[in-house]
Write a protein that holds these residues in place. Structure first.
Motif, PDB file in Angstrom:
ATOM      1  N   ALA A   1       0.860  -1.187   0.000  1.00 26.64           N
ATOM      2  CA  ALA A   1       0.000   0.000   0.000  1.00 26.64           C
ATOM      3  C   ALA A   1       0.897   1.239   0.000  1.00 26.64           C
ATOM      4  N   PRO A   2       1.370   1.673  -1.173  1.00 27.63           N
ATOM      5  CA  PRO A   2       2.330   2.774  -1.232  1.00 27.63           C
ATOM      6  C   PRO A   2       1.751   4.133  -0.848  1.00 27.63           C
ATOM      7  N   ILE A   3       0.455   4.304  -1.077  1.00 23.42           N
ATOM      8  CA  ILE A   3      -0.226   5.549  -0.683  1.00 23.42           C
ATOM      9  C   ILE A   3      -1.612   5.176  -0.156  1.00 23.42           C
ATOM     10  N   GLU A   4      -2.239   6.113   0.514  1.00 25.75           N
ATOM     11  CA  GLU A   4      -3.574   5.866   1.045  1.00 25.75           C
ATOM     12  C   GLU A   4      -4.544   5.535  -0.086  1.00 25.75           C
ATOM     13  N   ASN A   5      -5.387   4.545   0.134  1.00 25.10           N
ATOM     14  CA  ASN A   5      -6.442   4.098  -0.786  1.00 25.10           C
ATOM     15  C   ASN A   5      -5.945   3.271  -1.974  1.00 25.10           C
TER      16      ASN A   5
ATOM     17  N   THR B   1      -9.395   3.088  -4.071  1.00 25.54           N
ATOM     18  CA  THR B   1     -10.706   3.418  -3.512  1.00 25.54           C
ATOM     19  C   THR B   1     -10.849   4.927  -3.373  1.00 25.54           C
ATOM     20  N   TRP B   2     -11.933   5.449  -3.962  1.00 23.88           N
ATOM     21  CA  TRP B   2     -12.300   6.845  -3.799  1.00 23.88           C
ATOM     22  C   TRP B   2     -13.411   6.897  -2.757  1.00 23.88           C
ATOM     23  N   GLN B   3     -13.267   7.789  -1.790  1.00 21.51           N
ATOM     24  CA  GLN B   3     -14.264   7.900  -0.726  1.00 21.51           C
ATOM     25  C   GLN B   3     -15.055   9.184  -0.895  1.00 21.51           C
ATOM     26  N   PHE B   4     -16.375   9.031  -0.933  1.00 16.54           N
ATOM     27  CA  PHE B   4     -17.289  10.153  -1.076  1.00 16.54           C
ATOM     28  C   PHE B   4     -18.281  10.116   0.090  1.00 16.54           C
TER      29      PHE B   4
END
Length: 170
Positions: free
Chosen positions: A28-32, A108-111
């Motif tokens: 997981a190199p960056i968040e999401n 993953t995009w969080q809305f």
């Protein structure tokens, strides 16, 4: 001539070798964002087996056949030739590809109303054989595949909507 009944016989291979390794990682190199990779190598083969008759080549004349011992007293009804057992030492074990690779990326995009996750997968599988007789007519060729997937999950966890495409380049 008389046509006999075809039958399948099951038997244990006297000596077989299956050695290899598998490696898997999740990063997981960056968040999401998650990246997954899996590779396996399987060197699976018959170490010792002989005298077996190939129902697809009972007289052991196809390319790659390795006749061993005296011909059988049984005659092939189609050719009139004596059936012949074969040496299977060194042949690949059935359904055992040497190499397999799977790669996957998920973001993953969080809305406020929910989350949307996109996924791209790549899978490669080496050739393998469907029989103990390692011949072209028993070979499943190597293949690869790319799949895409979008998953929407509402914030209240009441529903999920999934859209996907399999084998997008073929």
């Amino acid at each position: 001539g008389t046509v006999g009944t075809a039958q399948t016989l099951f038997f244990n291979i006297p000596k077989a070798i299956s050695k290899g390794f598998e490696i898997e990682t999740v990063w997981a190199p960056i968040e999401n964002l998650r990246l997954l990779a899996n590779y396996s190598y399987n060197d699976a083969y018959i170490d010792e087996a002989s005298g077996i008759i190939d129902s697809s080549d009972p007289t052991a004349v196809a390319p790659g056949a390795r006749p061993i011992g005296a011909p059988s007293p049984t005659t092939d009804i189609y050719t009139g030739r004596k059936e012949q057992g074969q040496n299977l030492s060194g042949n690949a074990l059935p359904q055992a590809p040497k190499n397999k690779l799977a790669l996957n990326a998920l973001y993953t995009w969080q809305f406020t109303p929910g989350t949307l996750t996109g996924s791209v997968s790549y899978v490669y599988r080496d050739k393998m054989y469907g029989s103990i007789f390692t011949r072209s007519y028993n070979e499943s060729p190597s293949w690869d595949q790319v799949d895409l997937r979008l998953t929407w999950a509402d914030a209240g966890d009441r529903y999920t909507i999934i859209a996907y495409a399999k084998n997008v380049f073929d």
